[in-house]
Scaffold this motif. Structure first.
Motif, PDB file in Angstrom:
ATOM      1  N   ARG A 207      -6.677  30.764   6.814  1.00  0.00           N
ATOM      2  CA  ARG A 207      -7.095  29.775   7.321  1.00  0.00           C
ATOM      3  C   ARG A 207      -7.320  30.211   9.154  1.00  0.00           C
ATOM      4  NH1 ARG A 207      -6.898  24.995   5.429  1.00  0.00           N
ATOM      5  NH2 ARG A 207      -6.204  24.016   7.506  1.00  0.00           N
ATOM      6  N   GLU A 208      -7.128  29.665  10.118  1.00  0.00           N
ATOM      7  CA  GLU A 208      -6.811  29.525  11.138  1.00  0.00           C
ATOM      8  C   GLU A 208      -6.127  29.518  11.704  1.00  0.00           C
ATOM      9  OE1 GLU A 208      -8.430  25.137  10.618  1.00  0.00           O
ATOM     10  OE2 GLU A 208      -8.772  27.372   9.551  1.00  0.00           O
TER      11      GLU A 208
ATOM     12  N   SER B 158      -2.617  30.425  11.241  1.00  0.00           N
ATOM     13  CA  SER B 158      -2.326  30.311   9.965  1.00  0.00           C
ATOM     14  C   SER B 158      -0.462  30.768  10.286  1.00  0.00           C
ATOM     15  CB  SER B 158      -2.470  32.028   8.936  1.00  0.00           C
ATOM     16  OG  SER B 158      -3.600  31.596   8.467  1.00  0.00           O
TER      17      SER B 158
ATOM     18  N   LEU C  57      -2.617  20.925   7.168  1.00  0.00           N
ATOM     19  CA  LEU C  57      -3.034  21.435   6.612  1.00  0.00           C
ATOM     20  C   LEU C  57      -5.019  20.903   7.708  1.00  0.00           C
ATOM     21  CD1 LEU C  57      -2.304  22.159   2.680  1.00  0.00           C
ATOM     22  CD2 LEU C  57      -1.836  23.906   4.961  1.00  0.00           C
TER      23      LEU C  57
ATOM     24  N   ARG D  11      -8.109  20.845   9.179  1.00  0.00           N
ATOM     25  CA  ARG D  11      -9.069  21.703  10.297  1.00  0.00           C
ATOM     26  C   ARG D  11      -8.895  21.774  11.939  1.00  0.00           C
ATOM     27  NH1 ARG D  11     -14.735  20.439   7.674  1.00  0.00           N
ATOM     28  NH2 ARG D  11     -14.354  18.523   7.483  1.00  0.00           N
TER      29      ARG D  11
END
Length: 606
Positions: free
Chosen positions: A506-507, A509, A525, A527
């Protein structure tokens, strides 16, 4: 936080120019509503407007000091916050310096006296300042490493004008407000501007991490800081621990203030991390604020940059962290009425609803706080934007942050496009910035490319966001601090391999792992979601009316420059874009450039 202005001229006696220095400095009163000051000498004049944050009684400026045995003063006008001033003060006391205030301003002056211009390497903070050394007849202009605080200058034969904002330089008749057709690409997309560039002819910015020495030979700019690429040898767990350690220290240092302090909490990972860390180090009673729009539940449309609304996440983060949270709800129909105030804050084309809504948010916050901490730069430092994860965009041969949006310069008239060749201009800018990437020997493939993508995002896009936050906040006497712009954090994370930055797929991290114990799962978590936009039909209608007014007005400064059928076709479309809220967002610069040129009487040359 403050506003600074000044003038050096080796061809005239500036002691007779007090009214002009007062006029220049007076334009910055919103940046510094608490006090003002002027210092004059035969070839130098320095002005200051103060927003008192630390040592409310001391720290008045311009401030002077003397070398031992010299009667020639060294004079400082300074805007910013020096987060390590206490440590530097202790070092200077050990070297027999004596202080009469508890301010960071006096620390900067004495650091210059002790170490010369090289003292800037020792500074941690956000700052822009000018030092006039009377004995050497030399002006030193310095801007912080990431460009959090602005500093403009106009160098002419025999002198220099400088200021925190263009308005102070525009107040001096030596400078004329002009632009040119070759500036249209950066007027239509400010993210394309080089770090030194402005739309005003002959007006430059001091580049982040640079200093300028100005004397009788002219103005000479040199870097004092650059990112350096080197191998990263620590494992994932050690790296996560080190990021947390740096963040803890950074936020703790940035909580120092003698006035009410708060955080900006959108419910995203970045702002929630700052708020949670702030709550750990702040006395009970830390406040947080977010922004929303009337009718958002009905009007909201998800986009790549704004996939969901902030409100539920901001409330969840605030409840989990335990801060006193307030959501500022704005009327979308009020936004267009605030744009003139945003333009006056910028002296450059406004960003429409995005400037206006931030201005109104800060206006409400300023009623209760004078300092706010914000999450800007985490996406650029840790890798959070959608364009980092779209392979076609990553490997495209241009700025990745342009995404898939059309170029507004395609709406220029054919003869104008032929003269300024915007596609060539974009390629040249891309090549220039790509050549500045600090590369690591032997690095190749995706890791090498992501180093380029991250570096390019730390340039135009980040400077654009930091400039917007500075202007909208300082226009209301609110200081916004940005912990993710700490240069120690950036220097460390810069060399962490990309695969470690996205270790969980994921972005961001690395950031997520570093603050995992501080946040609820739905926030941890979440976005990436950018600063809110309104999709109110009433606001969209007002923008369309303003656009039609510009296109139909033969006296518009843009008359004859545009391909009107192309503009109207684009205005009617609903293009899905990675980096734009909608088509009207893309076309907004046409309205705001028109407004800027009319308001500031900016002449246009071919």
């Amino acid at each position: 936080m403050c506003g600074i202005a000044g003038w050096i001229d080796f061809t005239r006696d500036l002691t007779t120019e007090r009214p002009m220095l007062e006029a220049m400095t007076g334009t910055l009163h919103r940046r510094g509503p608490d006090a003002d000051g002027i210092w004059l000498a035969p070839h130098a004049g320095l002005g200051h407007r103060r927003l008192a944050i630390v040592d409310l009684e001391g720290g008045k400026q311009p401030m002077t000091a003397h070398r031992r045995g010299s009667e020639a003063p060294v004079v400082l006008t300074y805007s910013g916050e020096l987060y390590n001033y206490r440590e530097l003060r202790a070092q200077l006391l050990a070297r027999n310096h004596r202080f009469t205030t508890a301010s960071d301003t006096e620390v900067i002056l004495h650091a210059y006296l002790e170490w010369g211009a090289g003292f800037v390497d020792r500074l941690t903070g956000m700052f822009a300042f000018a030092i006039w050394d009377t004995a050497r007849e030399e002006l030193l202009l310095v801007r912080d490493r990431l460009g959090v605080k602005p500093l403009y200058y106009y160098a002419y034969h025999g002198g220099v004008l400088f200021a925190s904002e263009p308005k102070a330089i525009l107040a001096n008749p030596l400078f004329t407000a002009r632009t040119s057709e070759d500036k249209l690409p950066i007027l239509f997309n400010p993210r394309l501007a080089m770090p030194w560039e402005t739309p005003y002819t002959d007006l430059r910015q001091v580049q982040p991490g640079h200093l300028i020495r100005a004397d009788r030979s002219g103005a000479h700019e040199t870097p004092y800081w650059r990112l350096v690429s080197q191998e990263h040898h620590e494992d994932q767990d050690t790296t996560v621990h080190r990021v947390r350690e740096i963040l803890e220290d950074t936020v703790a240092h940035q909580l120092v203030a003698d006035v009410p302090l708060c955080t900006l909490l959108s419910g995203g990972l970045d702002s929630s991390a700052v708020t949670a860390l702030g709550a750990r180090h702040h006395a009970p009673g830390l406040r947080s604020f977010s922004v929303d729009f009337d009718g958002a539940d009905h009007d909201f449309r998800p986009t790549a940059l704004r996939p969901e609304q902030d409100a539920p996440f901001a409330l969840a983060a605030a409840a989990h962290i335990g801060v006193d949270h307030t959501s500022i709800t704005l009327d979308p129909e009020a936004l267009t009425g605030v744009v003139p105030a945003a333009l006056a804050a910028r002296d450059l084309p406004s960003l429409g609803q995005f400037d206006a809504s931030m201005y109104l948010l800060f206006q409400a916050i300023r009623e209760q706080s004078t300092v706010a901490l914000s999450g800007e730069a985490a996406d650029e430092v840790f890798g959070g934007y959608p364009w980092f994860f779209d392979q076609a965009t990553v490997w495209g041969d241009t700025f990745p942050w342009l995404g898939n949006a059309p170029r507004l310069t395609d709406c220029l008239a054919p003869d104008v496009r032929a003269r300024i060749r915007p596609a060539d201009d974009e390629r040249d800018r891309y090549a220039t910035m790509r050549a500045r990437v600090p590369r690591l020997t032997g690095e190749s493939g995706l890791q090498a490319r992501m180093r380029e993508v991250l570096y390019l995002s730390l340039q135009g896009p980040l400077l654009y966001l930091l400039d917007r936050k500075d202007r909208m906040s300082m226009a209301l006497g609110l200081e916004v601090r940005v912990p993710f712009c700490d240069h120690t954090l950036l220097e460390y994370v810069w060399n962490v391999p990309w695969k470690m930055k996205v270790a969980d797929g994921r972005e961001k991290s690395l950031l997520r792992a570093a603050v995992a114990d501080l946040l609820p799962q739905e926030v941890l978590l979440r976005r990436k979601s950018a600063f809110p936009a309104t999709f109110s039909p009433a606001h969209a209608k007002a923008v369309r009316v303003a656009l039609d007014r510009v296109l139909d007005d033969g006296s518009s400064p843009l008359a004859g420059l545009l391909d009107l059928p192309k503009v109207r076709e684009l205005a009617l479309g609903r293009t899905q874009m990675m980096t734009m809220a909608d088509n009207l967002h893309l076309l907004l610069p046409l309205i705001e450039v028109d407004r800027w040129m009319r308001t500031y009487n900016v002449s246009l040359t071919s």
